[in-house]
Design an enzyme around this catalytic site. Structure first.
Site, PDB file in Angstrom:
ATOM      1  N   SER A 138       0.837  -1.197   0.000  1.00  0.00           N
ATOM      2  CA  SER A 138       0.000   0.000   0.000  1.00  0.00           C
ATOM      3  C   SER A 138       0.869   1.243   0.000  1.00  0.00           C
ATOM      4  CB  SER A 138      -0.928   0.019   1.217  1.00  0.00           C
ATOM      5  OG  SER A 138      -1.599   1.268   1.331  1.00  0.00           O
ATOM      6  N   TYR A 169      -1.241  -0.597  10.418  1.00  0.00           N
ATOM      7  CA  TYR A 169      -1.357  -0.930   8.995  1.00  0.00           C
ATOM      8  C   TYR A 169      -0.183  -0.359   8.208  1.00  0.00           C
ATOM      9  CZ  TYR A 169      -3.518  -1.353   4.358  1.00  0.00           C
ATOM     10  OH  TYR A 169      -3.787  -1.663   3.045  1.00  0.00           O
ATOM     11  N   SER A 212       3.102  -2.219   8.952  1.00  0.00           N
ATOM     12  CA  SER A 212       3.150  -3.553   8.339  1.00  0.00           C
ATOM     13  C   SER A 212       3.340  -3.460   6.829  1.00  0.00           C
ATOM     14  CB  SER A 212       1.887  -4.336   8.672  1.00  0.00           C
ATOM     15  OG  SER A 212       0.727  -3.678   8.195  1.00  0.00           O
ATOM     16  N   LYS A 213       2.688  -2.497   6.181  1.00  0.00           N
ATOM     17  CA  LYS A 213       2.824  -2.359   4.734  1.00  0.00           C
ATOM     18  C   LYS A 213       4.214  -1.858   4.343  1.00  0.00           C
ATOM     19  CE  LYS A 213      -1.068  -3.944   3.344  1.00  0.00           C
ATOM     20  NZ  LYS A 213      -1.112  -5.209   2.569  1.00  0.00           N
TER      21      LYS A 213
END
Length: 363
Positions: free
Chosen positions: A220, A233, A236-237
């Site tokens: 992302s 998020y 982690s991306k």
């Protein structure tokens, strides 16, 4: 009795009809296309203009410039990504994590209809029940034992996997102070650690194939930008992108027959991001899953290494981090990127703060 679920804000559509991406697409297929560019001087010649006339000279110069840019792009891609591998869909076994909905389901259905063998791994049941050519396996990709068991079933029932699409993700969508430790563990495990688990599980099958294989990593743009209420998020991306690039460097030396495809989209119009407000519909339009799926499928079909970034700003987002810090702050405020999650609802109208109900889903 009031509904316990937040109602997502009303808006005209997920995708604004007019955006900078649409404008660029029009220009790329007209004035910035080599074929069209050479049509212009031919039209001038058809009007009996001489080669030394200014309009003819200018149009030839423009067509030559555009052609050189196009050739440079082809050479750049060849140097960056190398030669493609041969892909025979009748021989391919495609594993898609988080393939029960969203982008993963769309890719699974397309390949199933085209005759490929597709295995979908998800904890949620498939939205469409059954899909032609697609076999569903209930599997939590954060559970190493389940992955190992499912991998053996896939090999026995469908054949050795040759294509792995890592697409599973969760989005709690909460401030760090409101996230519980189990929620953080679940998010990092699903969005990052599961990639290590699936790669360790399925990569040996891909490297054992004489025809090679393809690994698709769905990351992302948030992994580069970061955003409020997306700390877990975004972290982690960012890790997923680094994992993909590092693995690509390793496999280029040890197993050059493996192709690597990195996908870094902006906001997708999938249930995973339901309720997220588009920061700027013109400069940062919401991306339709079908557009991303087209690019992913094209890269897989052509056996290419590829880097897919959509919309337009996602292709240039790395330049953001070299801008002066003050200018970065002004851009973030103008874009509203840190306000997009204020009305986040998530998949299936999930209760705000009910991350335990979000499960593992695809984009």
């Amino acid at each position: 009795m009031a509904s316990p679920y937040q109602v997502p804000p009303t808006r005209d559509s997920w995708f604004a009809p007019l955006s900078i991406d649409l404008i660029v697409k029009v220009f790329k297929t007209t004035f910035f296309h080599p074929f069209v560019s050479w049509i212009i001087p031919l039209c001038f010649r058809a009007q009996n203009m001489k080669y030394q006339d200014t309009p003819v000279l200018v149009s030839i110069g423009w067509a030559t410039f555009i052609t050189l840019i196009w050739v440079a792009g082809v050479i750049n891609n060849r140097l960056a990504f190398g030669l493609p591998r041969e892909v025979d869909l009748s021989e391919e076994v495609i594993v898609i994590t988080g393939g029960a909905s969203g982008l993963g389901l769309l890719i699974a259905e397309v390949y199933g209809m085209r005759g490929a063998t597709v295995a979908v791994l998800d904890v949620e049941e498939m939205e469409n029940g059954e899909a032609r050519g697609v076999t569903y396996y209930k599997c939590d990709v954060t559970d190493k034992a389940q992955l190992e068991s499912v991998a053996k079933k896939i090999e026995q029932e469908l054949g050795p996997p040759t294509i792995l699409i890592n697409n599973a993700a969760v989005v709690p969508g909460k401030p760090l102070l409101d996230l519980t430790l189990p929620e953080i563990d679940r998010s990092i495990s699903t969005n990052l650690l599961s990639h290590f688990y699936t790669l360790k599980t399925f990569l040996p099958y891909l490297t054992a194939s004489e025809a090679g294989g393809t690994i698709v990593t769905v990351s992302s743009v948030i992994g580069t930008l970061g955003a409020a209420n997306l700390t877990d998020y975004a972290a982690s991306k960012a890790g997923v992108t680094a994992l993909h690039k590092s693995l690509a460097a390793e496999l280029k030396e040890s197993h050059p027959e493996i192709r690597m495809v990195l996908v870094t989209p902006g906001q997708l119009s999938t249930p995973l991001f339901y309720g997220v407000q588009t920061p700027n519909a013109f400069l940062a339009p919401v991306v339709e899953p079908v557009d991303v799926a087209k690019e992913v499928i094209k890269a897989i079909d052509e056996g290419q290494n590829a880097a897919i970034a959509m919309p337009l700003y996602a292709r240039w987002v790395d330049w953001y981090n070299i801008l002066p810090i003050g200018f970065q702050a002004l851009l973030r405020k103008a874009a509203g990127v840190d306000k997009g999650m204020k009305r986040f609802v998530g998949r299936n109208g999930v209760k705000k703060g009910g991350a335990e109900k979000a499960g593992i889903v695809g984009f």
